[in-house]
Design a protein around this motif. Structure first.
Motif, short mmCIF file in Angstrom:
data_model
loop_
_atom_site.label_atom_id
_atom_site.label_comp_id
_atom_site.label_asym_id
_atom_site.label_seq_id
_atom_site.Cartn_x
_atom_site.Cartn_y
_atom_site.Cartn_z
N GLU C 1 -128.11 30.58 -95.45
CA GLU C 1 -127.73 31.88 -96.17
C GLU C 1 -126.99 32.59 -95.06
O GLU C 1 -127.31 32.90 -93.86
CB GLU C 1 -128.56 32.70 -96.87
N PHE C 2 -125.76 33.13 -95.78
CA PHE C 2 -124.72 34.10 -94.69
C PHE C 2 -125.73 35.47 -94.51
O PHE C 2 -126.09 35.85 -95.65
CB PHE C 2 -123.59 34.39 -95.37
N VAL C 3 -125.98 35.59 -93.28
CA VAL C 3 -126.49 37.04 -93.09
C VAL C 3 -125.43 37.97 -92.66
O VAL C 3 -124.87 37.88 -91.76
CB VAL C 3 -127.63 37.12 -91.83
N ALA C 4 -125.55 39.11 -93.43
CA ALA C 4 -124.68 40.41 -92.98
C ALA C 4 -124.64 40.77 -91.74
O ALA C 4 -125.62 40.96 -91.07
CB ALA C 4 -124.91 41.37 -93.77
N ARG C 5 -123.58 41.05 -91.11
CA ARG C 5 -123.22 41.36 -89.55
C ARG C 5 -124.38 42.55 -89.52
O ARG C 5 -124.73 42.58 -88.52
CB ARG C 5 -121.91 41.78 -89.38
N VAL C 6 -124.45 43.30 -90.22
CA VAL C 6 -125.34 44.54 -90.01
C VAL C 6 -126.71 44.37 -90.23
O VAL C 6 -127.59 45.20 -89.84
CB VAL C 6 -124.64 45.77 -90.88
N SER C 7 -127.17 43.07 -90.73
CA SER C 7 -128.66 43.07 -90.81
C SER C 7 -129.35 42.36 -89.87
O SER C 7 -128.59 41.47 -89.17
CB SER C 7 -128.72 42.12 -92.21
N GLY C 8 -130.36 42.78 -89.52
CA GLY C 8 -131.27 41.86 -88.67
C GLY C 8 -131.65 42.83 -87.31
O GLY C 8 -130.80 43.47 -86.83
N ILE C 9 -132.56 42.11 -86.78
CA ILE C 9 -133.39 42.72 -85.53
C ILE C 9 -132.38 42.02 -84.45
O ILE C 9 -131.90 41.08 -84.34
CB ILE C 9 -134.82 42.28 -85.18
N ALA C 55 -123.86 41.59 -81.79
CA ALA C 55 -123.76 41.49 -83.45
C ALA C 55 -122.54 40.93 -84.00
O ALA C 55 -122.24 40.19 -85.00
CB ALA C 55 -124.21 42.74 -83.98
N ARG C 58 -119.04 35.67 -83.33
CA ARG C 58 -119.15 34.58 -84.59
C ARG C 58 -119.18 33.24 -83.71
O ARG C 58 -119.30 33.16 -82.49
CB ARG C 58 -117.80 34.69 -85.27
N ASP D 79 -134.59 43.08 -91.94
CA ASP D 79 -133.74 44.04 -92.87
C ASP D 79 -133.63 43.25 -94.21
O ASP D 79 -133.56 41.85 -93.98
CB ASP D 79 -132.40 44.01 -92.20
N ASN D 81 -131.12 41.50 -96.35
CA ASN D 81 -129.79 40.98 -96.02
C ASN D 81 -128.93 41.45 -97.27
O ASN D 81 -128.80 41.05 -98.36
CB ASN D 81 -130.05 39.60 -96.31
#
Ligand SMILES: [Mn+2]
Ligand SMILES: [Mn+2]
Ligand SMILES: [Mn+2]
Ligand SMILES: [Mn+2]
Ligand SMILES: [Mn+2]
Ligand SMILES: [Mn+2]
Ligand SMILES: [Mn+2]
Ligand SMILES: [Mn+2]
Ligand SMILES: [Mn+2]
Ligand SMILES: [Mn+2]
Ligand SMILES: [Mn+2]
Ligand SMILES: [Mn+2]
Lengths: 294, 294, 294, 294, 294, 294
Positions: C1-9, C55, C58, D79, D81
């Motif tokens: 699944e594509f993870v939004a650039r702004v999401s995630g540790i 982040a 790509r 987060d 997503n």
């Protein structure tokens, strides 16, 4: 039509721009100078930055229930065209511009600029109204010293002058005596610590009576934790809450002019100083004599 | 009368403000949105900050000897009134606003806003002029992808499209093939390193011919050392010198519109990005077809 | 699944986090110290900030057509647990951590930290591979002096050492002689001005031959206009373009480790230094021996 | 083993990262969106920056003697997503993510993100617990208006709703009546000036009783002198001391979820806003029902 | 004894402080004014900030092999005591201070302050040496216009004047003719783009011959990407490399004074402008006639 | 002669610089280290920045009517020459420097530097005066732990120790017991909220009696809204007003030394922390035993 907060050329509070004060009951006007500054310059950009931050101001004051645009004809009439190389000529330009503004009874709400501008403004105001009472909010008794010259020229009604927020270091003990010897009420910042200023303002209203009053608010009266963007910050100052209390405490006075001076954007790294300036100017508008409240 | 640089409400280049484009040959117009941004938002404040920094622009271009205000009737016509909560509605508002601007032949010089705005602008422009040539200056081939939609709707004359400054990482090799497969000329940043772009622009002028051309300049084409205030910075980009060379290299083209997009002031800690944007917009004005040179 | 650039540790380049280097061909690892700094400290926060800025990276390198994640098993394995009060103990901890990383042939891509860390890293690397060639990119020949100790311990193959970007003021002429007397090639920044470094790197590749090579890149090699966030900035340095050329010029070498050091976020007011560091680390990954290109 | 404060990938409070809430009693979770913002965007980077600043949090609360890690199984679960281009889809993703979190009784401690996120979170929470009481700390009654929709969907127990910190300018007097007409208790910032909020919170605890309570804390409730990094700052707000008093005053309530929203790092020039956010989230953890005190 | 870089009151380059220039061959001296500024003020703090950043300068110039402290008796003699309210009086104070400095042949290395200061300095210098040649590095031909007055008073040998780096917008085409009509060599920034300035400086040395030469370097000659901290930045300027080439190209000239002006710290958000100023002043010291090279 | 505020090399409060403490009754002295810092380094630049900001201090304290320069022989004696690579050696250098300062009864007013420096200073002070009382103002009970070592070496009179402002999170409950078990008075920040500290200081004066007292003020005792520029900020702290009340409350004590530590300029984005530090040091000077008041 609703205009998005982010859209539009930045006039004060997104008000219409007008070339002159004609037909207005109140007018926001900028005076972009800082040639009177001894320490950090930069207040010349105060009016521009206050306008930018004012985009967030809406129509209704939730704290006082004032809705000023429903009762006051007000606009942004731009800036006095100053001469950055000649303070004397600039003072002449300010005086003449304000003569025109006050001529028809319009109340100027000034965005400074350094505190020097209060002198030519008060020349025009006193020419119209006679000697005025003064609510002077400032960390400094002397710097720029526009008020000493105002006294010398008889522009102030000295029994109706109060200075609030003075503190910090000064050149000598003498400089603090002058104010008292003129009959001014002097309220050191130390007398304001840990308190609401609402009771003080009741006393100030009694002191001011029904005569014309000018409100001159130097943003450095506020603590630099809240208003770092100014030329001569002094620690242990007033809070923005106290600043708002002072202005709201002027409700009922016969205000004939107000200024908010010494916002210096290059030092305003948080943007909070210009934002505070914009809000305090809105609060000043809300206590003008003709404003009706919900 | 000479107006002090520090005085006045910040219109673009201190030009007069006009409500509409009527009677103008060119118009600066802002489109304050950033809802098309995948990474850092904030370009909605681009127009406001470009106007603020533009106060330093004077009338004469010492590098090219253009004096645009002597030959072009130009003003600042404010911002499109956007809908920050609805990108589709905002696109409709932009398209309609630009239809009116281009209707009488006025050339829009747009201050963005994120790159999404190029799509509705080009809808209005192509409706007026037919499919246009495009000089697209950008670090990114795809983000915001306004041009893919333009191609789908036949707004571009694909043999007259050039993309300059592409670089950095992308999602896949495929995304870089699409441009070439449309017939676009693609100039990677690597092809620009260590060189003047004046020779490239001679080729671009030949490619564009006499037909109508739109210039779309994403400030992120420039290296973030010079233009940090943008949403998706990519290192090793063009210099401002190269940016100026690209725009000056458009002199002689039949320009029907220009934009400068993606200035994001909250990230522009040096103020240099908005300053650069303001200067590039002035250079765009200087290469419009009707400008005379000394 | 594509993870939004702004999401995630924030791991490096949004790669998976792994506790150890086991099973990896390459590993991003942080060494958050600055106790070896003589001037401005703060590089201890370099790894954290590089991760944050990464982040935006790509998968595909549009400049070189490398798609490293398709050919290298790589992850972020976190930081060496340092002892901020004891540099000696920290060096021991680094050495032991890197012994484990290199044991199975995993190539460490290190995020510093100050340049001191290169010494214990090279101890572990040379223990595995024998004396290594060194591409040392830096404004400074001496500060932190990790490489003098490396020479004393025989960790470097001195005929295969090049230092690129040296400039600025130093304590004495002597300090610049030591490098040359070891047989190092020394390339002053002045020799790099106004040029592509691609030709230089062809010479460097010849000098390095097939033996193991370590690449140590001090971000202060770059001009502080592009990379202000570092402890000892020196003006008139390399451009990010030249930095990228140096790294891309290492393609084909037998790289056994790379580091990017001296990013000091508290001085990185534009954010550009950490962003550049993240991009240079991505470029390092793209030139590892096992990477395939489109 | 003791891990140096500066070492490690930045999870909230340096807690372990977990993929899901399974087995947890409480979970820190980020929701990185700002598409509901009318003024300054940027809250999408709130979770990332709160995590970065949280590195300074230690295990024991010296003010309350809580040692939460000894009594609560808690982790950072990353987060949600989000979909930055589609607020509706993002709300769906949030709702579904929170359904899973609350399913087993885990209490979500949310790092926003703009205030819009409270609506889908409360959908999931009310689905689990029925209509909840709400402690809503905010400068604004309306913006983002997630709570109006919550009322419409019956997610709130309207007699158990309190709003604390409201102030500044609004669109009209009417907008302030709606809250009261729903039965909410409304506490203007003016009622909080110059006082401890400990007595107020005793009344709030009485109002809330034993039923489930959700705490939603908009960082803009605090004065921008302390928390400049937010989208819609309003002067003359609460102090961090009052913010801590509000949260500590929730001890004893049946808290089923908490959020801290509207931290916008690009405007947080001092770093103090994210630091405050991290501390307030730690204080929220310390008042969860299962925490034991020394 | 070795003094730690971080220890000590910030004199220029950590040199000893002296009350007067007596016995010195060269002297660093500050002139902290900005009253001649039309746009952004703040250069009054230039000397202070240049001194602070100069702490990083060491004794040996690795690029040129100069070791100036071994061959020049040099110290920091503090600042001219200016009158911030009276530019005329300040000019008189500067002129008198410089008369004393140059009286015994000491070469002043001035830290500005805005460019106005060059006028009274050149009055003192020309009184001692007769009309001097001038190497004037600047983005602006006119602002502050100290050199127009110098010409009027016969302080300059007009055939030995070169202006390097001019660019941007100006008030009119005429203002650019004046320089040429005086016989000055005018080198627009455009002529400098993409090139080493070493060849240009060979021509400049030929132009200057053996007569006394004054070097006046306005930091705004550099691109604002490298030197954002100045009052009137203009894009597409010189690089620091070119700045260093200009100064090193002055080696062999009969330099009788140098200045580095227009560093405005409040706008120097990266600190790079003051750092660059400090380094350029060190390079000036390194090309004084009495300096010996390794 | 009056010296302009902007003129002159930045000594503390523009006082004369002296090489030694000989003949002085009080001396400002800097100790530029941060090697004892666990979190954010940078306090090594505290003394330099406090000096820079101190330029605004004038001679007369308007709040207390002290005019210290009329009654105290005081100067700036520069910095201890530290060894940034060796904390042990640095402590030895500090101890020896302070032995010389206190030898003739001169009172050191120290500008830190991190809090570690209090240990070697107190070694020198206690050697001169015997075990001293301590007024310790700080957010932290333990970090740097100089005072634990002071107790072990018998440098403190434990019944005359007070710690004010402690708050935030700590490693464990135990660490807070140690202080109390030594007999120290511990005043948590929570006990200071919403109050004047003037009554507390009356108690502290009673506790301290007539014996020698050392005042150690960690700027992080203040709330980071007012003092963001420090290594380990903790929210909900003291106000600058309370900080001034603490120092003014020391009037009448037998002060033998004072320090102001932990100002970290790289994090002081508003400049307010160093400004506050400079003012607090001036207030310390104003309460020394020999100062006379108007
Ligand atoms: Mn004032
Ligand atoms: Mn003032
Ligand atoms: Mn684009
Ligand atoms: Mn782009
Ligand atoms: Mn290095
Ligand atoms: Mn280096
Ligand atoms: Mn809200
Ligand atoms: Mn809010
Ligand atoms: Mn100049
Ligand atoms: Mn200039
Ligand atoms: Mn401490
Ligand atoms: Mn502390």
């Amino acid at each position: 039509e609703f205009v998005a907060r982010v859209s539009g050329i930045p006039t004060m509070a997104k008000l219409p721009y007008r070339e002159t004060a004609e037909g207005l009951q109140a007018a926001f006007v900028g005076v972009p100078i800082d040639t009177g500054t001894s320490n950090r310059p930069g207040a010349r950009f105060g009016p521009r930055q206050i306008r930018v931050e004012s985009a967030m101001l809406r129509a209704y004051n939730s704290g006082t229930r004032a809705a000023p645009y429903e009762s006051v004809v007000v606009a942004d009439i731009g800036d006095v065209n100053v001469n950055v190389y000649d303070l004397k000529d600039t003072c002449r330009r300010i005086r003449e511009a304000y003569r025109k503004i006050v001529a028809t009874g319009c109340i100027p709400l000034t965005m400074g600029g350094d505190h020097t501008i209060a002198y030519p403004i008060l020349q025009a105001v006193a020419e119209k109204y006679g000697p005025v009472g003064l609510v002077h909010v400032d960390a400094h008794i002397g710097h720029g010293t526009p008020f000493r010259r105002c006294v010398e020229e008889g522009l102030l009604d000295c029994r109706r002058v109060v200075q609030i927020g003075l503190r910090g270091s000064g050149y000598s003990a003498d400089s603090y005596e002058w104010s008292r010897s003129q009959g001014f009420r002097v309220v050191q910042a130390e007398e304001c610590w840990h308190k609401s200023l609402t009771p003080l303002m009741a006393e100030v209203r009694a002191q001011m009576g029904d005569g014309p009053v000018y409100l001159s608010f130097d943003i450095d009266a506020l603590d630099p934790g809240f208003a770092p963007g100014t030329g001569t910050p002094e620690i242990a100052g007033l809070t923005p809450i106290q600043g708002v209390e002072i202005i709201r405490g002027c409700r009922g006075l016969n205000l004939v002019g107000c200024d908010l001076v010494e916002v210096s954007p290059a030092y305003d790294t948080t943007g909070n100083t210009a934002l505070t300036g914009a809000n305090l100017l809105f609060e000043m508008l809300c206590v003008l004599p003709m404003v009706k409240y919900y």
